[in-house]
Design an enzyme around this catalytic site. Structure first.
Site, PDB file in Angstrom:
ATOM      1  N   HIS A 230      -2.105  -5.318   1.402  1.00  0.00           N
ATOM      2  CA  HIS A 230      -3.358  -6.017   1.137  1.00  0.00           C
ATOM      3  C   HIS A 230      -2.999  -7.421   0.682  1.00  0.00           C
ATOM      4  O   HIS A 230      -1.993  -7.611  -0.001  1.00  0.00           O
ATOM      5  CB  HIS A 230      -4.137  -5.328   0.009  1.00  0.00           C
ATOM      6  CG  HIS A 230      -5.218  -6.186  -0.576  1.00  0.00           C
ATOM      7  ND1 HIS A 230      -6.472  -6.281  -0.021  1.00  0.00           N
ATOM      8  CD2 HIS A 230      -5.216  -7.035  -1.641  1.00  0.00           C
ATOM      9  CE1 HIS A 230      -7.198  -7.129  -0.733  1.00  0.00           C
ATOM     10  NE2 HIS A 230      -6.460  -7.609  -1.718  1.00  0.00           N
TER      11      HIS A 230
ATOM     12  N   LYS B  86       0.838  -1.204   0.000  1.00  0.00           N
ATOM     13  CA  LYS B  86       0.000   0.000   0.000  1.00  0.00           C
ATOM     14  C   LYS B  86       0.877   1.261   0.000  1.00  0.00           C
ATOM     15  O   LYS B  86       2.088   1.177   0.211  1.00  0.00           O
ATOM     16  CB  LYS B  86      -0.937  -0.051   1.217  1.00  0.00           C
ATOM     17  CG  LYS B  86      -1.964  -1.195   1.142  1.00  0.00           C
ATOM     18  CD  LYS B  86      -2.927  -1.168   2.334  1.00  0.00           C
ATOM     19  CE  LYS B  86      -3.988  -2.255   2.231  1.00  0.00           C
ATOM     20  NZ  LYS B  86      -4.966  -2.182   3.361  1.00  0.00           N
TER      21      LYS B  86
ATOM     22  N   GLU C  16      -9.327 -10.741  -7.992  1.00  0.00           N
ATOM     23  CA  GLU C  16      -8.301  -9.694  -7.928  1.00  0.00           C
ATOM     24  C   GLU C  16      -7.164  -9.943  -8.922  1.00  0.00           C
ATOM     25  O   GLU C  16      -6.616  -8.991  -9.490  1.00  0.00           O
ATOM     26  CB  GLU C  16      -7.758  -9.597  -6.497  1.00  0.00           C
ATOM     27  CG  GLU C  16      -8.814  -9.064  -5.537  1.00  0.00           C
ATOM     28  CD  GLU C  16      -8.380  -9.018  -4.084  1.00  0.00           C
ATOM     29  OE1 GLU C  16      -9.125  -8.455  -3.261  1.00  0.00           O
ATOM     30  OE2 GLU C  16      -7.293  -9.559  -3.757  1.00  0.00           O
TER      31      GLU C  16
ATOM     32  N   ASN D 225      -1.993  -0.127   7.311  1.00  0.00           N
ATOM     33  CA  ASN D 225      -1.569  -1.503   7.621  1.00  0.00           C
ATOM     34  C   ASN D 225      -0.724  -2.129   6.504  1.00  0.00           C
ATOM     35  O   ASN D 225      -0.607  -3.348   6.414  1.00  0.00           O
ATOM     36  CB  ASN D 225      -2.778  -2.378   7.987  1.00  0.00           C
ATOM     37  CG  ASN D 225      -3.800  -2.462   6.866  1.00  0.00           C
ATOM     38  OD1 ASN D 225      -3.584  -1.934   5.781  1.00  0.00           O
ATOM     39  ND2 ASN D 225      -4.907  -3.142   7.129  1.00  0.00           N
TER      40      ASN D 225
ATOM     41  N   TYR E 191     -12.078  -2.681  -4.015  1.00  0.00           N
ATOM     42  CA  TYR E 191     -12.782  -2.828  -2.731  1.00  0.00           C
ATOM     43  C   TYR E 191     -14.298  -2.757  -2.965  1.00  0.00           C
ATOM     44  O   TYR E 191     -15.000  -1.996  -2.316  1.00  0.00           O
ATOM     45  CB  TYR E 191     -12.340  -1.730  -1.771  1.00  0.00           C
ATOM     46  CG  TYR E 191     -11.007  -1.988  -1.087  1.00  0.00           C
ATOM     47  CD1 TYR E 191     -10.761  -3.188  -0.412  1.00  0.00           C
ATOM     48  CD2 TYR E 191     -10.001  -1.020  -1.083  1.00  0.00           C
ATOM     49  CE1 TYR E 191      -9.548  -3.416   0.241  1.00  0.00           C
ATOM     50  CE2 TYR E 191      -8.791  -1.244  -0.433  1.00  0.00           C
ATOM     51  CZ  TYR E 191      -8.573  -2.441   0.223  1.00  0.00           C
ATOM     52  OH  TYR E 191      -7.376  -2.659   0.875  1.00  0.00           O
TER      53      TYR E 191
HETATM   54  P1  IDP Z   1      -7.948  -7.013   5.251  1.00  0.00           P
HETATM   55  O1  IDP Z   1      -7.150  -5.934   4.536  1.00  0.00           O
HETATM   56  O2  IDP Z   1      -7.204  -7.552   6.437  1.00  0.00           O
HETATM   57  O3  IDP Z   1      -8.456  -8.094   4.318  1.00  0.00           O
HETATM   58  P2  IDP Z   1     -10.681  -5.991   5.267  1.00  0.00           P
HETATM   59  O4  IDP Z   1     -11.670  -6.259   6.361  1.00  0.00           O
HETATM   60  O5  IDP Z   1     -10.867  -6.688   3.959  1.00  0.00           O
HETATM   61  O6  IDP Z   1      -9.233  -6.289   5.873  1.00  0.00           O
HETATM   62  O7  IDP Z   1     -10.649  -4.415   5.040  1.00  0.00           O
HETATM   63  C1  IDP Z   1      -9.947  -3.878   3.923  1.00  0.00           C
HETATM   64  C2  IDP Z   1      -9.188  -2.637   4.361  1.00  0.00           C
HETATM   65  O8  IDP Z   1     -10.099  -1.619   4.754  1.00  0.00           O
HETATM   66  C3  IDP Z   1      -8.276  -2.826   5.566  1.00  0.00           C
HETATM   67  O9  IDP Z   1      -7.011  -3.391   5.250  1.00  0.00           O
HETATM   68  C4  IDP Z   1      -8.126  -1.409   6.039  1.00  0.00           C
HETATM   69  O10 IDP Z   1      -7.190  -0.691   5.228  1.00  0.00           O
HETATM   70  C5  IDP Z   1      -9.535  -0.853   5.803  1.00  0.00           C
HETATM   71  N1  IDP Z   1     -10.378  -1.009   7.000  1.00  0.00           N
HETATM   72  C6  IDP Z   1     -11.082  -2.087   7.364  1.00  0.00           C
HETATM   73  N2  IDP Z   1     -11.754  -1.870   8.517  1.00  0.00           N
HETATM   74  C7  IDP Z   1     -11.452  -0.617   8.894  1.00  0.00           C
HETATM   75  C8  IDP Z   1     -11.851   0.202  10.029  1.00  0.00           C
HETATM   76  O11 IDP Z   1     -12.600  -0.198  10.924  1.00  0.00           O
HETATM   77  N3  IDP Z   1     -11.316   1.461  10.073  1.00  0.00           N
HETATM   78  C9  IDP Z   1     -10.486   1.949   9.110  1.00  0.00           C
HETATM   79  N4  IDP Z   1     -10.097   1.210   8.028  1.00  0.00           N
HETATM   80  C10 IDP Z   1     -10.568  -0.057   7.924  1.00  0.00           C
HETATM   81 MG    MG Z   2      -9.853  -8.060   2.814  1.00  0.00          MG
END
Ligand code: IDP
Ligand code: MG
Length: 164
Positions: free
Chosen positions: A131, A12, A142, A128, A52
């Protein structure tokens, strides 16, 4: 013989801007995963929505908007990785979504520490770093979203003789 899988990883914008590309790619290569696609891209609003496509439905507009802004703040590096149970193995290597809960030894646990509470309190996206496709179906969607057929490669690595 059980088939290998392909899975999408994105470094990212925070990972690219922090100069972590080499170290993060190294982790996947060290585990014997094969790079079968690689590119840099600055995501636009339309492409972010395609990537997304269900995020707003899952978490609401606030999370979607924060994440979309974060993903477009700079270029990302996309990797298509192949290996045994690659989808689950790569998820194991990146750690859980919120870095504050991600185990040491995982990418999110070793290179970040932001909590969900902090992100919610500040309206920020969770920085984080990476992805990775969350399921085999997500990986198939994807892979074709990010890499045209001619951008997906077949070749042999030295490691696969021992790790596949
Ligand atoms: P993942 O990346 O671990 O698969 P997902 O639930 O698919 O997690 O969410 C995609 C992305 O959306 C996360 O990596 C993060 O960047 C963002 N995200 C998810 N939940 C939150 C939240 O509660 N607050 C802010 N950003 C979030
Ligand atoms: Mg995800």
């Amino acid at each position: 013989m059980a088939a290998t899988e392909r899975t999408l990883v994105l470094l990212k914008p925070d990972a690219v801007a922090r100069g972590l590309t080499g170290r993060l790619v190294q982790r996947f290569e060290d585990a014997g995963l094969k790079i079968v696609g690689l590119k840099m891209k600055h995501m636009d609003a339309d492409f972010t929505r395609k990537h997304y496509f269900d995020l707003e439905e899952r978490f609401g507009k606030g999370v979607y908007d924060a994440t979309a802004t974060y993903m477009q703040q700079g270029p990302v590096i996309a990797l298509l990785l192949e290996g045994v149970d690659a989808v689950a193995n790569v998820r194991r290597m990146i750690g859980t979504t919120f870095p504050a809960q991600a185990a040491p030894g995982t990418i999110r646990g070793d290179f970040a520490h932001m909590s969900k509470t902090y992100a919610e309190g500040t309206g920020k996206a969770i920085a984080n770093l990476v992805h990775a496709s969350g399921s085999v179906d997500e990986a198939k969607y994807e892979a074709q979203l990010w890499f045209a057929d001619e951008e997906q490669f077949d070749y042999q690595t030295l490691a696969e003789r021992y790790v596949f």
